[in-house]
Scaffold this active site. Structure first.
Site, mmCIF file in Angstrom:
data_model
loop_
_atom_site.group_PDB
_atom_site.id
_atom_site.type_symbol
_atom_site.label_atom_id
_atom_site.label_comp_id
_atom_site.label_asym_id
_atom_site.label_seq_id
_atom_site.Cartn_x
_atom_site.Cartn_y
_atom_site.Cartn_z
ATOM 1 N N CYS A 178 -43.162 3.196 41.485
ATOM 2 C CA CYS A 178 -42.359 4.158 42.238
ATOM 3 C C CYS A 178 -43.099 5.481 42.188
ATOM 4 C CB CYS A 178 -40.971 4.303 41.614
ATOM 5 S SG CYS A 178 -39.814 5.223 42.669
ATOM 6 N N CYS A 182 -41.282 8.579 42.146
ATOM 7 C CA CYS A 182 -40.433 9.719 41.751
ATOM 8 C C CYS A 182 -40.845 10.363 40.428
ATOM 9 C CB CYS A 182 -38.954 9.338 41.734
ATOM 10 S SG CYS A 182 -38.535 8.089 40.512
ATOM 11 N N LYS A 226 -30.690 -2.077 44.915
ATOM 12 C CA LYS A 226 -30.615 -0.915 44.034
ATOM 13 C C LYS A 226 -29.724 0.118 44.698
ATOM 14 C CE LYS A 226 -33.346 2.728 41.922
ATOM 15 N NZ LYS A 226 -34.680 3.207 41.588
ATOM 16 N N ARG A 234 -33.246 10.009 34.464
ATOM 17 C CA ARG A 234 -34.033 11.059 35.122
ATOM 18 C C ARG A 234 -34.441 12.140 34.119
ATOM 19 N NH1 ARG A 234 -30.571 10.955 40.834
ATOM 20 N NH2 ARG A 234 -31.126 8.789 41.321
ATOM 21 N N GLU A 245 -30.736 -7.081 51.907
ATOM 22 C CA GLU A 245 -31.872 -6.473 51.191
ATOM 23 C C GLU A 245 -32.631 -7.520 50.377
ATOM 24 O OE1 GLU A 245 -33.306 -3.617 51.122
ATOM 25 O OE2 GLU A 245 -31.917 -2.144 51.952
ATOM 26 N N LYS A 257 -29.066 -3.607 40.515
ATOM 27 C CA LYS A 257 -29.064 -2.433 39.640
ATOM 28 C C LYS A 257 -28.113 -1.384 40.188
ATOM 29 C CE LYS A 257 -32.089 1.309 38.415
ATOM 30 N NZ LYS A 257 -33.328 1.952 38.691
ATOM 31 N N SER A 275 -29.226 3.642 32.502
ATOM 32 C CA SER A 275 -29.125 4.660 31.458
ATOM 33 C C SER A 275 -27.692 5.115 31.168
ATOM 34 C CB SER A 275 -30.012 5.844 31.813
ATOM 35 O OG SER A 275 -29.716 6.326 33.110
HETATM 36 C C1 PBG Z 1 -37.038 5.108 39.768
HETATM 37 C C2 PBG Z 1 -36.028 4.471 38.903
HETATM 38 C C3 PBG Z 1 -34.741 4.933 38.534
HETATM 39 C C4 PBG Z 1 -34.261 4.054 37.570
HETATM 40 C C5 PBG Z 1 -35.226 3.064 37.416
HETATM 41 N N1 PBG Z 1 -36.309 3.323 38.266
HETATM 42 C C6 PBG Z 1 -33.994 6.137 38.863
HETATM 43 C C7 PBG Z 1 -33.684 6.567 40.213
HETATM 44 O O1 PBG Z 1 -33.666 5.789 41.158
HETATM 45 O O2 PBG Z 1 -33.453 7.758 40.296
HETATM 46 C C8 PBG Z 1 -32.946 4.210 36.849
HETATM 47 C C9 PBG Z 1 -32.818 3.483 35.558
HETATM 48 C C10 PBG Z 1 -31.761 3.957 34.645
HETATM 49 O O3 PBG Z 1 -30.875 4.768 34.982
HETATM 50 O O4 PBG Z 1 -31.795 3.504 33.491
HETATM 51 N N2 PBG Z 1 -36.886 5.032 41.113
#
Ligand code: PBG
Length: 313
Positions: A110, A112, A185, A195, A223, A238, A264
């Site tokens: 990813c 981000c 997701k 984050r 999806e 997720k 998380s």
């Molecule tokens: C990155 C990503 C995220 C998570 C896993 N990969 C966060 C998001 O989409 O902002 C979240 C995992 C978690 O909250 O434990 N794109």
């Protein structure tokens, strides 16, 4: 048949094993670094050396897989550190394969964590440019493969990324490297502490244009179908606990290896309530993970992986 624990064990339908659990790790630059994430007690940002030690501890308890997230030295608009040969994840993969060759090392793909704006793709104005992002994701996945990753896991939610990654891997001799796609997701309020750990909060706006609307489950099936058609080997739902119905539909419809991510906030909620003495951690964690498996997950990505595996073994 509920009278004794032996009878209950005999007729139990769902069982948890250490090998059902995948441990996420957050890798940062430096050496000897271990910063606890304030909103995730017991979870750390770790330098490569410490993350490799954590992976070995988990492996010794029977966890067979880890999922790596990188927090780079520097960020820019195109997330350039995501596809550097000497990037933090690339180095972590190599270190882990050295000390624990049998461990399944999976990498999160990813942008981000690597972009200065915190979005999962490159921007045109304030919009994420889907197609332009695909090239960068493919480059990132290939660099993880070249570093020795056993599997790549795209979490960005751009349309077409599984196909783009699959062909880039195939063209470069990685035909047998599997892809675990974050297929369904959701655009969820359950990711906040992650984050903090990954330093990846978007600096403006949100992820509604690329992540799914929590109200939809037919869309999850579409999806997942697209990702399977593009070459996903494992599909993921997720978050986990708030989306058990989606997990069940995905498993029933496709019968594919299905992962769930206990995210998380699912972790932090349990931890915080435990700190207050409001619940029994072991019991609630087992019940949650069992529910996630019962709903259709073959395995679970969870920050509890190490602790649960130690308990089980
Ligand atoms: C990155 C990503 C995220 C998570 C896993 N990969 C966060 C998001 O989409 O902002 C979240 C995992 C978690 O909250 O434990 N794109």
């Amino acid at each position: 048949m509920r009278r004794t624990s032996a009878l209950r064990a005999l007729v139990r339908e769902t069982r948890l094993a250490p090998s059902d659990l995948i441990l996420p790790l957050f890798v940062v630059p430096g050496e000897g670094v271990e910063n606890e994430v304030a909103s995730m007690p017991g979870v750390f940002q770790q330098s490569v050396d410490r993350a490799a030690e954590a992976a070995c501890r988990a492996r010794d308890a029977g966890v067979t897989s880890v999922l790596l997230f990188g927090v780079p030295e520097s960020k820019d608009a195109r997330g350039s550190d995501a596809y550097q040969e000497e990037g933090v994840v690339q180095r972590a993969v190599a270190a882990m394969k050295r000390v624990a060759p049998d461990l399944v090392v999976i990498t999160d793909v990813c942008l981000c964590e690597y972009t200065d704006h915190g979005h999962c793709g490159v921007l045109h104005g304030e919009e994420v440019a889907n197609d332009e992002t695909l090239e960068l994701l493919a480059r990132e996945a290939l660099s993880h493969a070249q570093a020795g990753a056993d599997m790549v896991a795209p979490s960005d939610m751009m349309d077409g990324r599984v196909g783009a990654i699959r062909s880039r891997l195939d063209e470069n001799g990685f035909e047998s490297l599997p892809i675990m796609s974050y297929a369904a997701k959701y655009c969820s309020g359950f990711y906040g502490p992650f984050r903090d750990a990954a330093e990846s909060a978007p600096s403006f706006g949100d992820r509604t244009s690329y992540q799914m609307d929590p109200a939809n489950s037919d869309e999850a099936l579409r999806e997942v179908k697209l990702d399977i058609e593009e070459g996903a080997d494992i599909v993921m739902v997720k978050p986990a606990l708030p989306y058990l119905d989606v997990l069940r539909r995905v498993k029933d419809r496709f019968g594919y290896p299905t992962a769930a991510y206990q995210v998380s906030v699912e972790y932090a909620m349990i931890k915080v309530a435990c700190e207050r003495g409001w619940l029994d951690e072991d019991r609630v964690v087992h019940e949650s993970l069992t529910a996630i498996k019962r709903a259709g997950a073959d395995f679970i990505i969870t920050y509890f992986a190490g602790a649960v595996a130690e308990g089980l073994s």
